[in-house]
Design an enzyme around this catalytic site. Structure first.
Site, short mmCIF file in Angstrom:
data_model
loop_
_atom_site.label_atom_id
_atom_site.label_comp_id
_atom_site.label_asym_id
_atom_site.label_seq_id
_atom_site.Cartn_x
_atom_site.Cartn_y
_atom_site.Cartn_z
N GLY A 89 17.46 -14.99 -29.20
CA GLY A 89 18.47 -15.94 -28.72
C GLY A 89 17.83 -17.30 -28.68
O GLY A 89 17.16 -17.70 -29.62
N CYS A 103 11.77 -11.98 -31.03
CA CYS A 103 12.04 -13.39 -31.35
C CYS A 103 11.97 -14.26 -30.09
O CYS A 103 10.89 -14.45 -29.55
CB CYS A 103 13.36 -13.48 -32.09
SG CYS A 103 13.44 -14.91 -33.16
N ARG A 133 15.21 -18.28 -37.35
CA ARG A 133 14.50 -19.37 -36.64
C ARG A 133 13.30 -18.78 -35.89
O ARG A 133 13.13 -18.96 -34.68
CB ARG A 133 15.43 -20.10 -35.68
CG ARG A 133 16.21 -21.19 -36.37
CD ARG A 133 16.78 -22.20 -35.40
NE ARG A 133 17.48 -21.58 -34.31
CZ ARG A 133 17.31 -21.87 -33.04
NH1 ARG A 133 16.46 -22.81 -32.68
NH2 ARG A 133 17.99 -21.25 -32.11
N HIS A 149 14.08 -9.68 -35.88
CA HIS A 149 15.19 -9.05 -35.14
C HIS A 149 15.39 -7.61 -35.61
O HIS A 149 16.25 -7.35 -36.45
CB HIS A 149 16.48 -9.84 -35.40
CG HIS A 149 16.64 -11.07 -34.61
ND1 HIS A 149 17.45 -11.16 -33.49
CD2 HIS A 149 16.09 -12.29 -34.75
CE1 HIS A 149 17.39 -12.37 -32.99
NE2 HIS A 149 16.58 -13.09 -33.74
N GLU A 161 16.85 -5.21 -34.32
CA GLU A 161 18.17 -4.66 -33.95
C GLU A 161 19.23 -4.99 -35.00
O GLU A 161 20.34 -4.49 -34.93
CB GLU A 161 18.58 -5.19 -32.56
CG GLU A 161 19.09 -6.61 -32.48
CD GLU A 161 18.01 -7.69 -32.61
OE1 GLU A 161 16.83 -7.35 -32.83
OE2 GLU A 161 18.36 -8.88 -32.49
N1 GLN Z 1 13.96 -20.42 -32.08
C1 GLN Z 1 14.47 -19.66 -31.00
C2 GLN Z 1 13.83 -20.07 -29.68
O1 GLN Z 1 13.01 -20.89 -29.62
C3 GLN Z 1 14.29 -18.19 -31.22
C4 GLN Z 1 15.17 -17.71 -32.34
C5 GLN Z 1 15.64 -16.30 -32.20
O2 GLN Z 1 15.47 -15.65 -31.16
N2 GLN Z 1 16.30 -15.83 -33.22
O3 GLN Z 1 14.17 -19.52 -28.68
#
Ligand code: GLN
Length: 198
Positions: free
Chosen positions: A56, A88, A146, A181, A183
């Protein structure tokens, strides 16, 4: 689909449900026949045997952990040995040090890694790749959104998968982290790896 072992059939896996991709994690546990619970309060946390910190936005999740008064209880549980899996943004939250974070962004310092946020670029630079995971007989198709990059890794951390020279799946004691990810892959082997520790 391979079912999880009976040993964790009476355990409840909490999924931190403040923001981000928590519903997809729950769907994986449901398909494995493992009970899961959305964790939004300290009371919820008290009912679980393990915890997933989903992907997230780590800055937002950090703020919500504070406003929901979950930050300290989660920190305590993790440092006392509760099995926890951060994916992530969840990996960022579990790290010892965050690079390119927001000044007020908190982390649990639960695994000896330094993590650089958004290291592969912006949303548009998200990608998928097949990775070799230790103990898996075939590659795991991983989705990177990301994604953060582990820029430093302590000697107590076990590497479970790499992509090129980057560590993308790792574990230290009760803490497992993925920069991708799992999931979202329709492949529950990484979740099963986590469940083995519970
Ligand atoms: N770039 C996001 C962050 O800094 C993480 C991205 C993700 O969880 N898909 O929280």
């Amino acid at each position: 689909m391979v079912r999880s072992s009976a040993s964790n059939s009476n355990k409840t896996v909490g999924v931190l449900a403040l923001q981000g991709a928590f519903a997809s994690h729950e769907a994986v546990f449901e398909s494995l026949g493992v009970r899961s619970l959305q964790v939004r309060t300290p009371e919820d946390l008290g009912q679980v045997d393990a915890l997933v910190l989903p992907g997230g936005e780590s800055t937002t999740i950090s703020q919500l952990l504070e406003s929901s008064e979950l930050f300290e209880p989660v920190k305590k549980s993790v440092h006392e040995g509760m099995p926890v899996f951060g994916t992530c943004a969840g990996m960022i939250l579990l790290s010892k040090k965050i690079l390119d974070g927001r000044a007020d962004q908190l982390s649990f310092g639960a695994i000896d890694i330094e993590v650089q946020r958004n290291a592969y670029g912006r949303q548009i630079d998200s990608f998928e790749a097949d990775i070799e995971v230790k103990t898996f007989s075939t590659p795991f198709h991983a989705v990177f959104i990301r994604a953060p990059r582990i820029s430093k890794l302590g000697s107590g951390v076990t590497v479970l998968a790499e992509l090129d020279k980057d560590v993308v799946l790792a574990r230290q004691n009760n803490v497992m982290v993925a920069s991708f990810h799992p999931e979202l892959s329709r492949d529950d082997r990484v979740h099963q790896l986590f469940l083995k520790e519970i």
